[in-house]
Design an enzyme around this catalytic site. Structure first.
Site, PDB file in Angstrom:
ATOM      1  N   CYS A  63       0.810  -1.216   0.000  1.00  0.00           N
ATOM      2  CA  CYS A  63       0.000   0.000   0.000  1.00  0.00           C
ATOM      3  C   CYS A  63       0.844   1.267   0.000  1.00  0.00           C
ATOM      4  O   CYS A  63       0.485   2.268  -0.616  1.00  0.00           O
ATOM      5  CB  CYS A  63      -0.961   0.002   1.186  1.00  0.00           C
ATOM      6  N   HIS A  69      -1.464   0.282   7.401  1.00  0.00           N
ATOM      7  CA  HIS A  69      -2.083   0.543   6.105  1.00  0.00           C
ATOM      8  C   HIS A  69      -1.734   1.981   5.735  1.00  0.00           C
ATOM      9  O   HIS A  69      -1.433   2.801   6.619  1.00  0.00           O
ATOM     10  CB  HIS A  69      -3.603   0.354   6.192  1.00  0.00           C
ATOM     11  N   ASP A 121      -8.351   4.898  -1.106  1.00  0.00           N
ATOM     12  CA  ASP A 121      -7.834   3.658  -0.534  1.00  0.00           C
ATOM     13  C   ASP A 121      -8.024   2.574  -1.582  1.00  0.00           C
ATOM     14  O   ASP A 121      -9.147   2.168  -1.876  1.00  0.00           O
ATOM     15  CB  ASP A 121      -8.591   3.318   0.756  1.00  0.00           C
TER      16      ASP A 121
END
Length: 197
Positions: free
Chosen positions: A17, A68, A83
């Protein structure tokens, strides 16, 4: 939305991520009034986030990430969350994203996970996009199993975003005691206020 989705498909890599966010910001910062990379974690590195596509039932069972990273971008006075792993709308209004991913209704979710999330907490480290591009660096070693030497998840096909003069800074960004890099850790309420209009 369409122009971004077409471009991101070529660079998205599951479980990386932080690099997905780096690519997003480096390619798309000119489309927004302001942008931030936001690290999400907690001191235990066990952070429950709902509405993640990896979950077998995103509305009920969260994914427990060690960390994250998402993008928050400002467009026409509104803050939007990008996201790439969410099952919510893309982009998603910040207020909706926070309430659904971190404060879902207790009556609609797994009670075990709800209590777990309360106990472990959610913390956020927003970093201005310019500072993030300047100071983020990763050799990807955190994704290699120390016992087998194998990747925990297949890495991106492009070269690591590694700056030799900085070394690998990813774990420093995730360190709750580290103050040498941009951004500081905020709890849920502090973070909500940080982006209040």
């Amino acid at each position: 939305k369409q122009w971004y989705q077409r471009r991101v498909r070529g660079v998205y890599t599951a479980c990386f991520c932080e690099e997905n966010v780096y690519k997003f910001i480096s390619e798309n910062s000119g489309h927004f009034e302001d942008m931030f990379a936001v690290f999400i974690s907690n001191p235990l590195k066990q952070c429950a986030i709902w509405y993640q596509k990896m979950s077998e039932d995103p509305t009920v069972i969260p994914v427990c990430w060690d960390y994250h990273v998402v993008v928050i971008a400002k467009k026409s006075l509104n803050f939007l969350v990008y996201d790439l792993d969410t099952a919510l709308s893309f982009p998603c209004p910040l207020e909706e994203y926070l309430s659904q991913c971190f404060r879902p209704s207790p009556s609609e979710i797994s009670q075990w996970w709800y209590q777990f999330a309360i106990k472990t907490g959610h913390y956020f480290r927003p970093v201005n996009s310019y500072d993030f591009l300047e100071t983020f660096s990763s050799d990807r070693s955190h994704m290699i199993d120390k016992t087998t030497g194998r990747w925990n998840s297949p890495p991106p096909k492009y070269e690591p975003i590694f700056k030799p003069d900085l070394g690998s800074t990813l774990l420093d960004f995730l360190d709750f005691e580290n103050t040498s890099l941009p951004g500081k850790w905020l709890d849920y309420d502090q973070f909500s206020q940080y982006f209040s209009n």
